[in-house]
Design a protein around this motif. Sequence first.
Motif, PDB file in Angstrom:
ATOM      1  N   THR A   1     126.899  63.626  13.135  1.00  0.00           N
ATOM      2  CA  THR A   1     126.294  64.539  14.141  1.00  0.00           C
ATOM      3  C   THR A   1     125.056  65.083  14.038  1.00  0.00           C
ATOM      4  O   THR A   1     124.800  65.619  13.227  1.00  0.00           O
ATOM      5  N   PRO A   2     124.194  64.947  15.390  1.00  0.00           N
ATOM      6  CA  PRO A   2     122.807  65.403  15.102  1.00  0.00           C
ATOM      7  C   PRO A   2     122.799  66.922  14.985  1.00  0.00           C
ATOM      8  O   PRO A   2     123.499  67.603  15.317  1.00  0.00           O
ATOM      9  N   ILE A   3     121.852  67.267  14.215  1.00  0.00           N
ATOM     10  CA  ILE A   3     121.663  68.606  13.831  1.00  0.00           C
ATOM     11  C   ILE A   3     121.560  69.863  14.996  1.00  0.00           C
ATOM     12  O   ILE A   3     122.182  70.931  14.869  1.00  0.00           O
ATOM     13  N   THR A   4     121.114  69.133  16.287  1.00  0.00           N
ATOM     14  CA  THR A   4     121.069  70.003  17.523  1.00  0.00           C
ATOM     15  C   THR A   4     122.191  69.849  18.299  1.00  0.00           C
ATOM     16  O   THR A   4     122.282  70.639  19.388  1.00  0.00           O
ATOM     17  N   SER A   5     123.353  69.291  17.770  1.00  0.00           N
ATOM     18  CA  SER A   5     124.672  69.062  18.590  1.00  0.00           C
ATOM     19  C   SER A   5     125.256  70.268  18.585  1.00  0.00           C
ATOM     20  O   SER A   5     125.441  71.190  17.937  1.00  0.00           O
ATOM     21  N   PRO A   6     126.004  70.799  19.904  1.00  0.00           N
ATOM     22  CA  PRO A   6     126.780  71.890  20.122  1.00  0.00           C
ATOM     23  C   PRO A   6     128.008  71.933  19.163  1.00  0.00           C
ATOM     24  O   PRO A   6     128.794  72.754  19.176  1.00  0.00           O
ATOM     25  N   ALA A   7     128.318  70.732  18.638  1.00  0.00           N
ATOM     26  CA  ALA A   7     129.537  70.536  18.034  1.00  0.00           C
ATOM     27  C   ALA A   7     129.453  71.202  16.395  1.00  0.00           C
ATOM     28  O   ALA A   7     130.576  71.464  15.675  1.00  0.00           O
ATOM     29  N   ARG A   8     128.136  71.397  16.088  1.00  0.00           N
ATOM     30  CA  ARG A   8     127.737  72.039  14.811  1.00  0.00           C
ATOM     31  C   ARG A   8     128.482  73.419  14.721  1.00  0.00           C
ATOM     32  O   ARG A   8     128.183  74.087  15.700  1.00  0.00           O
ATOM     33  N   GLY A  37     127.658  70.541   8.178  1.00  0.00           N
ATOM     34  CA  GLY A  37     128.245  70.786   9.529  1.00  0.00           C
ATOM     35  C   GLY A  37     127.803  71.836  10.347  1.00  0.00           C
ATOM     36  O   GLY A  37     128.316  72.332  11.381  1.00  0.00           O
ATOM     37  N   SER A  38     126.675  72.696   9.661  1.00  0.00           N
ATOM     38  CA  SER A  38     126.268  73.755  10.336  1.00  0.00           C
ATOM     39  C   SER A  38     125.000  73.360  11.237  1.00  0.00           C
ATOM     40  O   SER A  38     124.543  72.383  11.231  1.00  0.00           O
ATOM     41  N   GLU A  39     124.530  74.371  11.813  1.00  0.00           N
ATOM     42  CA  GLU A  39     123.345  74.294  13.039  1.00  0.00           C
ATOM     43  C   GLU A  39     122.105  73.859  12.049  1.00  0.00           C
ATOM     44  O   GLU A  39     121.155  73.577  12.503  1.00  0.00           O
ATOM     45  N   VAL A  40     122.076  74.305  10.613  1.00  0.00           N
ATOM     46  CA  VAL A  40     121.128  73.849   9.842  1.00  0.00           C
ATOM     47  C   VAL A  40     121.459  73.336   8.514  1.00  0.00           C
ATOM     48  O   VAL A  40     122.635  73.371   8.161  1.00  0.00           O
ATOM     49  N   ASP A  41     120.527  72.545   7.817  1.00  0.00           N
ATOM     50  CA  ASP A  41     121.154  71.909   6.541  1.00  0.00           C
ATOM     51  C   ASP A  41     120.859  73.120   5.571  1.00  0.00           C
ATOM     52  O   ASP A  41     119.965  73.770   5.520  1.00  0.00           O
ATOM     53  N   GLY A  42     121.831  72.972   4.552  1.00  0.00           N
ATOM     54  CA  GLY A  42     121.702  74.310   3.470  1.00  0.00           C
ATOM     55  C   GLY A  42     120.872  73.623   2.407  1.00  0.00           C
ATOM     56  O   GLY A  42     120.810  72.396   2.132  1.00  0.00           O
ATOM     57  N   LEU A  43     120.319  74.702   1.565  1.00  0.00           N
ATOM     58  CA  LEU A  43     119.422  73.993   0.294  1.00  0.00           C
ATOM     59  C   LEU A  43     120.281  74.678  -0.708  1.00  0.00           C
ATOM     60  O   LEU A  43     120.717  75.772  -0.722  1.00  0.00           O
ATOM     61  N   LEU A  44     120.423  73.727  -1.674  1.00  0.00           N
ATOM     62  CA  LEU A  44     120.938  73.712  -2.863  1.00  0.00           C
ATOM     63  C   LEU A  44     119.622  73.847  -4.019  1.00  0.00           C
ATOM     64  O   LEU A  44     119.297  72.773  -4.302  1.00  0.00           O
ATOM     65  N   HIS A  45     119.278  75.103  -4.270  1.00  0.00           N
ATOM     66  CA  HIS A  45     118.394  75.021  -5.350  1.00  0.00           C
ATOM     67  C   HIS A  45     118.674  74.280  -6.450  1.00  0.00           C
ATOM     68  O   HIS A  45     119.749  74.370  -7.113  1.00  0.00           O
TER      69      HIS A  45
END
Length: 162
Positions: A1-8, A37-45
């Motif tokens: 699912t694209p990051i800009t998708s409203p399904a996020r 699956g969120s509107e942004v990718d998470g950072l795992l430091h």
Amino acid sequence: TPITSPARTPLSNFNPGDSLKGRVISLTNFGAYVDVGSEVDGLLHVSQITRDEFVSHPRQFLSPGMDVDVRVVRVSKDLKKLQLTMLPEEVLEEENVFNKFDIDEDEDDRIQLDEIEIDDELWGEIRRVTDYGAYVELGAVVRGFLHFMDHPLFGDLNGAKP
């Protein structure tokens, strides 16, 4: 699912401590970006991957496309940021990971940085050892770090690793 998708899922639906399934999207020198699956990718430091050994690069443990189980450490809807961890529950509790960004009413009891002078002798408890030194709990508002070369016994023991 694209990051800009409203399904996020909007960031407002995430809270610190939430367990999520994700997929590693990319690796950097400082960590990995994980699609949860969120509107942004998470950072795992890199500091949130493992405590079992020093992580110089996330490729030691992760690769793009790998499925991972993570937990939310911090979320900022305003900044569009999602910070993640893979550390076990006992490490998260010991290091107070989920609450370290909260303002604590008892923080006034902790030593403030402006109360510490250069060459002050401080006592503390070692919390984590890395290949280059140790993080020390001093009772201050931040943890101390002792580089192995600054230890008074560095170089005295022949063949000993720091």
